[in-house]
Structure formats: structure tokens, C-alpha cells
Enzyme design. Structure first.
Site, PDB file in Angstrom:
ATOM      1  N   ASP A  14      -8.007  -5.539   0.297  1.00  0.00           N
ATOM      2  CA  ASP A  14      -8.475  -6.404  -0.794  1.00  0.00           C
ATOM      3  C   ASP A  14      -8.097  -7.855  -0.595  1.00  0.00           C
ATOM      4  O   ASP A  14      -8.720  -8.748  -1.156  1.00  0.00           O
ATOM      5  CB  ASP A  14      -7.913  -5.899  -2.129  1.00  0.00           C
ATOM      6  CG  ASP A  14      -8.449  -4.533  -2.455  1.00  0.00           C
ATOM      7  OD1 ASP A  14      -9.642  -4.322  -2.254  1.00  0.00           O
ATOM      8  OD2 ASP A  14      -7.663  -3.670  -2.892  1.00  0.00           O
ATOM      9  N   HIS A  59       0.853  -1.188   0.000  1.00  0.00           N
ATOM     10  CA  HIS A  59       0.000   0.000   0.000  1.00  0.00           C
ATOM     11  C   HIS A  59       0.889   1.238   0.000  1.00  0.00           C
ATOM     12  O   HIS A  59       1.931   1.245   0.635  1.00  0.00           O
ATOM     13  CB  HIS A  59      -0.919   0.023   1.240  1.00  0.00           C
ATOM     14  CG  HIS A  59      -2.077   0.938   1.072  1.00  0.00           C
ATOM     15  ND1 HIS A  59      -1.989   2.286   1.331  1.00  0.00           N
ATOM     16  CD2 HIS A  59      -3.330   0.701   0.619  1.00  0.00           C
ATOM     17  CE1 HIS A  59      -3.152   2.838   1.070  1.00  0.00           C
ATOM     18  NE2 HIS A  59      -3.985   1.906   0.627  1.00  0.00           N
TER      19      HIS A  59
HETATM   20  N1  ACO Z   1       4.098  -7.958  -4.792  1.00  0.00           N
HETATM   21  C1  ACO Z   1       5.445  -7.960  -4.947  1.00  0.00           C
HETATM   22  N2  ACO Z   1       6.220  -6.859  -4.844  1.00  0.00           N
HETATM   23  C2  ACO Z   1       5.615  -5.688  -4.567  1.00  0.00           C
HETATM   24  C3  ACO Z   1       4.220  -5.594  -4.374  1.00  0.00           C
HETATM   25  C4  ACO Z   1       3.460  -6.777  -4.500  1.00  0.00           C
HETATM   26  N3  ACO Z   1       2.121  -6.753  -4.321  1.00  0.00           N
HETATM   27  N4  ACO Z   1       3.891  -4.317  -4.104  1.00  0.00           N
HETATM   28  C5  ACO Z   1       5.031  -3.623  -4.133  1.00  0.00           C
HETATM   29  N5  ACO Z   1       6.088  -4.446  -4.404  1.00  0.00           N
HETATM   30  C6  ACO Z   1       7.511  -4.066  -4.430  1.00  0.00           C
HETATM   31  C7  ACO Z   1       7.858  -3.279  -5.687  1.00  0.00           C
HETATM   32  O1  ACO Z   1       8.318  -4.143  -6.715  1.00  0.00           O
HETATM   33  C8  ACO Z   1       8.952  -2.372  -5.168  1.00  0.00           C
HETATM   34  O2  ACO Z   1      10.138  -3.116  -5.047  1.00  0.00           O
HETATM   35  P1  ACO Z   1      11.588  -2.396  -5.292  1.00  0.00           P
HETATM   36  O3  ACO Z   1      11.690  -1.336  -4.223  1.00  0.00           O
HETATM   37  O4  ACO Z   1      12.569  -3.478  -5.148  1.00  0.00           O
HETATM   38  O5  ACO Z   1      11.522  -1.814  -6.662  1.00  0.00           O
HETATM   39  C9  ACO Z   1       8.505  -2.027  -3.751  1.00  0.00           C
HETATM   40  O6  ACO Z   1       7.717  -3.158  -3.340  1.00  0.00           O
HETATM   41  C10 ACO Z   1       7.671  -0.746  -3.635  1.00  0.00           C
HETATM   42  O7  ACO Z   1       6.572  -0.843  -4.527  1.00  0.00           O
HETATM   43  P2  ACO Z   1       5.930   0.382  -5.318  1.00  0.00           P
HETATM   44  O8  ACO Z   1       5.185  -0.136  -6.508  1.00  0.00           O
HETATM   45  O9  ACO Z   1       6.983   1.424  -5.564  1.00  0.00           O
HETATM   46  O10 ACO Z   1       4.919   0.958  -4.231  1.00  0.00           O
HETATM   47  P3  ACO Z   1       3.716   1.944  -4.489  1.00  0.00           P
HETATM   48  O11 ACO Z   1       3.437   2.618  -3.214  1.00  0.00           O
HETATM   49  O12 ACO Z   1       3.960   2.798  -5.686  1.00  0.00           O
HETATM   50  O13 ACO Z   1       2.505   0.940  -4.898  1.00  0.00           O
HETATM   51  C11 ACO Z   1       0.687  -0.564  -4.732  1.00  0.00           C
HETATM   52  C12 ACO Z   1       1.530   0.510  -4.013  1.00  0.00           C
HETATM   53  C13 ACO Z   1       0.226  -0.058  -6.110  1.00  0.00           C
HETATM   54  C14 ACO Z   1      -0.572  -0.858  -3.895  1.00  0.00           C
HETATM   55  C15 ACO Z   1       1.533  -1.855  -4.900  1.00  0.00           C
HETATM   56  O14 ACO Z   1       1.959  -2.334  -3.633  1.00  0.00           O
HETATM   57  C16 ACO Z   1       0.802  -2.975  -5.657  1.00  0.00           C
HETATM   58  O15 ACO Z   1       0.834  -2.995  -6.896  1.00  0.00           O
HETATM   59  N6  ACO Z   1       0.121  -3.903  -4.915  1.00  0.00           N
HETATM   60  C17 ACO Z   1      -0.653  -4.975  -5.529  1.00  0.00           C
HETATM   61  C18 ACO Z   1      -2.023  -4.457  -5.978  1.00  0.00           C
HETATM   62  C19 ACO Z   1      -2.942  -4.168  -4.806  1.00  0.00           C
HETATM   63  O16 ACO Z   1      -3.084  -4.960  -3.894  1.00  0.00           O
HETATM   64  N7  ACO Z   1      -3.614  -3.018  -4.903  1.00  0.00           N
HETATM   65  C20 ACO Z   1      -4.607  -2.604  -3.874  1.00  0.00           C
HETATM   66  C21 ACO Z   1      -4.151  -1.398  -3.145  1.00  0.00           C
HETATM   67  S1  ACO Z   1      -5.230  -1.043  -1.853  1.00  0.00           S
HETATM   68  C22 ACO Z   1      -6.545  -0.263  -2.528  1.00  0.00           C
HETATM   69  O17 ACO Z   1      -6.493   0.407  -3.528  1.00  0.00           O
HETATM   70  C23 ACO Z   1      -7.785  -0.488  -1.874  1.00  0.00           C
END
Ligand code: ACO
Length: 427
Positions: free
Chosen positions: A373, A316
Site C-alpha cells: 500500500d 505486515h
Molecule cells: N507504524 C508504527 N509502529 C508500528 C506500525 C506502523 N505502521 N506497525 C506496527 N507497529 C509496531 C506496533 O506498535 C508494535 O510495537 P510494540 O511491539 O512496541 O508494541 C509492533 O510494531 C508490532 O505491531 P503489531 O500491530 O503487533 O503487528 P501486527 O502484525 O498485528 O499488525 C499491521 C500488522 C496491522 C499491518 C500493522 O503493521 C499496521 O497497523 N500497519 C499500518 C497499516 C497498514 O499499512 N496496513 C496494510 C497492511 S498490508 C495489506 O493489508 C495489504
């Protein structure tokens, strides 16, 4: 000059500029850089707004580090336990919980406003049956702007509030119609003798009365356990400060467009997998994994930088410790395990993912925890809500948040058209 300030020194010219630091009631302070471009001729660069406050707000507070979420100052755990979703709607719109009389009047009005113009029914019928309910929902909410065009010129509180109650009441009807259209089955009109959440389940499940009788044990019966579970899910989704879809709603509001068009844009923004679409993806992913033995394989894929696979329902932007909504839902999931016959296989796979991820250094070091979620999908599945309706359920819950934020934006004298700048690197 404000008591606290930040000084910016331009190394090329040696000039210094001072910017006031503004304190909120809670949460990080902000540096007020509104004159930055005028002063320095430079822009600030912040893709994804990770360090940017786009507005002042009094609606929802999140402390991502502590895993805290409050609507109008009240912790989400309290609201989920003690209040109905409609009481929470009243709170978000009015700044305080209703007394009994106000709650009853609000509830009654929402029931009576739940019907939609027959033209909308015709519109929904014209979509291909394979259309995703989110596409139908976004289009039909946009079309609502043509049925209630008067809301474009609102400048008094009563008008704002009527617009809000109207959309909150009609969203479940449109969502249920969208679903029934996808099955090619007749629409069920709202039943004003039923509460908000019960009515939605009824419109999704019932057979048309004139064609089929309702049997006491029939599929169409809605149990109180189911109503309470879904009501809690609506409450947990009701608002989440300046998330992607709310930012979209405020952005559209900033151009002066009709409020329902702004909400429609919010629905579209919510659809994506990085946002509200994740609940649908979580179940799809659990089903794809299929067996608890395969979990390590998928965890390895989620950690592999060369593989685009991500664990849905993990991570998140704001919560870096735990998602308080996920905690409430995890508890609810445990309570409902027997009562709602939650799918044991899906639960087993979900539990294994959760356990590995909570202890694996990749996830721990990046503060990746289960979000709302991750748990909502399994409960919605047990409520016999089909997967394409998961994100529309999120829409039903979030509509009040969008509308409250829309109103706040309109009332704020500091509001301006949303128009970011760019760092141009082209030819
Ligand atoms: N699985 C594996 N790796 C992940 C995940 C994941 N679900 N989420 C983040 N990471 C990793 C990224 O690859 C990144 O790694 P790095 O630093 O080595 O490059 C690091 O964690 C940070 O991730 P970002 O994408 O930069 O974080 P951001 O804050 O931009 O994104 C998000 C947050 C979009 C929710 C992301 O965690 C994601 O895509 N999660 C899966 C989808 C999801 O569950 N969405 C629901 C969100 S809650 C809502 O809207 C109600």
C-alpha cells in the site's frame, strides 16, 4: 501415529497427549490439534490467529521471512512481468496458466459478463451521493446474490466456475458505477471491445457518447502505460492466502451462505485501515505531512507509544523482511515517474519516510518495512484514480482470490463451520 508429533503434558493431572505434526509442501509444519479439546478439556488461545493454520490450501504460498509470494507455485515477480491479470485469474481458479485459446475464451467471456442488471443500477442510484464507494460496492455485491440466487445450490465444477467468472466480470462495473454515482454523473456501460483493465478505466473516465464526443487528447483517453500499470496492480492484489478478508470469506462460506454474500463480507473486512483501507490512508497521510521537513515529526509520533499515530503502509503480519509486491511496485513507480508524471512532492515525502524508517532502530527492530500500500497509492494517484477508489481497486484485484478460496473451502472435506472458542473471564 504420524512420524513427527508433539507431546502435550498437563502438569495438573500428569497426563500426556500426543498430536501429529503435518508437513506441507513448503512453509512451517502444523500440529494437528483437532482432538485437543476432546482429549484435554482445554482450548488453545491465539487471538489474531498468529500461530493457527485455519485450513489446508494449494492456492497461494508466502514465505514472510524470505519475502516470497507465489500463486499456484509461480513467483509473483514472474506473473507481474509476463502475464495479464486475467491470465492470473485463470491460474488462480484452474491451478495452471491458460494456453492462448483458453486465455482468449476466458477474456471474451469476462467481457460479455461485465454488464449488470438494471436493478443494480437503480440500487446504486438510491445511495446518498456522499456514500463511500466501498459501502456501495459491498452492498451491491450482496444484492447480486438476489439476482443470481441459483449459486446457492451448487455442487458441480461448472457451476462454481460460472459463479466465479460472473463476479470477476461484474466487480469493475459495480466499482465504476459506485464512483460515478458519488460524482452524480451518468454511468458508462461496459464496452466489450476493450480489455478488462482498459474497460474499467474507460467506465471511470469516459463521457457518455451521445452527449459528448471523445477527442483524441481528451481526459477520457486511456493510455497503454496506464492500462499496464493498473493491470500489474490487479495482479499483485489477486490473492494473499489467509489474510483477514479471505478468512472472513471462508468464515461466511462455512455457514452455507451464498458466495456473493461471502464476497460482500470480504469487501467489508478489506475496507479497514489495518487491511486494504491502508492504500487510501497512505496518500491521506502523505498529504497531511505536506512537506518533507515535517517527516521527522511524524516519524517521532509513529514511535511514540502514547500516540495512536501509525505510519500507514508500513508493517505486515506475515512479511518480516520485505513485501515482494512492494518491491515490484517500487520498480514500477520508478519506471513511471516521468511517463505518468507522478506527483513529485508526494514522492519526495514518501522517499524521505522510507529512508528514515529503513534505518531507524524502532522500525528495523520490529521488522517494519513498506508494504504494497505504501507504493500503490502514488501510482493510483497518477492514474487519476480518486482516493476513495483506491480500496475498490484492491477489491477488483482480490475478488478472484476470494472466489478461488471460497471454491477450495467448499471442496475440502475437512471444512467445518468456523466457530472459535473463548477464554471467559467475565462475571
Ligand atoms: N507504524 C508504527 N509502529 C508500528 C506500525 C506502523 N505502521 N506497525 C506496527 N507497529 C509496531 C506496533 O506498535 C508494535 O510495537 P510494540 O511491539 O512496541 O508494541 C509492533 O510494531 C508490532 O505491531 P503489531 O500491530 O503487533 O503487528 P501486527 O502484525 O498485528 O499488525 C499491521 C500488522 C496491522 C499491518 C500493522 O503493521 C499496521 O497497523 N500497519 C499500518 C497499516 C497498514 O499499512 N496496513 C496494510 C497492511 S498490508 C495489506 O493489508 C495489504
Amino acid at each position: 501415529m504420524a512420524k513427527k508429533s508433539m507431546t502435550f503434558t498437563d502438569n495438573t493431572t500428569g497426563k500426556s497427549y500426543e498430536y501429529p505434526v503435518l508437513d506441507g509442501t513448503r512453509g512451517p509444519s502444523v500440529v494437528d490439534i483437532r482432538t485437543f479439546y476432546k482429549d484435554t478439556g482445554m482450548f488453545t488461545y491465539d487471538p489474531g490467529f498468529t500461530s493457527t493454520a485455519s485450513c489446508e490450501s494449494k492456492i497461494t504460498f508466502i514465505d514472510g521471512g524470505k519475502g516470497e509470494l507465489r500463486y499456484r507455485g509461480i513467483p509473483i515477480e514472474e506473473l507481474a512481468k509476463n502475464n495479464t491479470y486475467l491470465e492470473v485469474c485463470y491460474l488462480l481458479l484452474n491451478g495452471r496458466l491458460p494456453d492462448r485459446q483458453e486465455a482468449e475464451a476466458f477474456d471474451l467471456e469476462i467481457r460479455h459478463r461485465s454488464f449488470v442488471h438494471e436493478g443494480l443500477k437503480n440500487l446504486i442510484e438510491s445511495f446518498p451521493s456522499a456514500a463511500h464507494p466501498m459501502a456501495i460496492l459491498s452492498s451491491s455485491v450482496s444484492a447480486l446474490a438476489s439476482f443470481y440466487y441459483e449459486h446457492l445450490d451448487i455442487n458441480n465444477e461448472a457451476e462454481y466456475q460460472e459463479m466465479a467468472r460472473r463476479i470477476i466480470a461484474k466487480i469493475p462495473t459495480l466499482a465504476a458505477f459506485a464512483y460515478r454515482h458519488s460524482l452524480g454523473i451518468p454511468f458508462i456501460y461496459p464496452d466489450i471491445s476493450r480489455s478488462f483493465t482498459e474497460n474499467f478505466l474507460y467506465m471511470m473516465r469516459a463521457y457518455p457518447h451521445e452527449r459528448m464526443k471523445i477527442t483524441p487528447e481528451g481526459e477520457q483517453q486511456v493510455s497503454q502505460v496506464e492500462i499496464d500499470a493498473l493491470d500489474t496492480i490487479f495482479t499483485l492484489h489477486a490473492d494473499h492466502e489467509q489474510n483477514a478478508s479471505t478468512t472472513t470469506v471462508r468464515g461466511v462460506a462455512s455457514t452455507g451462505a451464498h458466495p456473493y454474500v461471502a464476497i460482500s463480507a470480504g469487501i467489508s473486512a478489506l475496507w479497514g485501515r489495518a487491511h486494504g483501507g491502508a492504500n487510501e490512508s497512505v496518500i491521506a497521510q502523505l498529504e497531511m505531512i505536506g512537506d518533507v521537513k515535517k517527516v521527522p515529526e511524524y516519524i517521532a509520533r509513529a514511535k511514540d507509544k502514547n500516540d495512536p499515530f501509525r505510519l500507514m503502509g508500513f508493517g505486515h503480519r506475515v512479511y518480516k523482511n520485505f513485501d515482494p509486491r512492494a518491491k515490484v511496485l517500487k520498480k514500477l513507480q520508478d519506471q513511471l515517474k516521468e511517463e505518468l508524471h507522478l506527483d513529485a512532492k508526494l514522492l519526495e515525502i514518501a522517499h524521505e519516510i522510507e529512508q528514515i524508517a529503513l534505518h531507524d532502530d524502532y522500525f528495523v527492530s520490529r521488522n517494519l518495512y513498506p508494504n504494497i500500500d505504501f507504493y500503490s497509492g502514488v501510482i493510483l494517484y497518477a492514474l487519476k484514480i480518486p482516493r476513495p477508489m483506491f480500496t475498490p481497486i484492491f477489491v477488483i484485484g482480490r475478488t478472484v482470490g476470494w472466489v478461488a478460496q471460497w471454491i477450495e473451502f467448499k471442496k475440502d472435506p475437512a471444512s467445518k463451520i468456523a466457530r472459535p472458542r473463548q477464554l471467559y473471564t467475565g462475571a
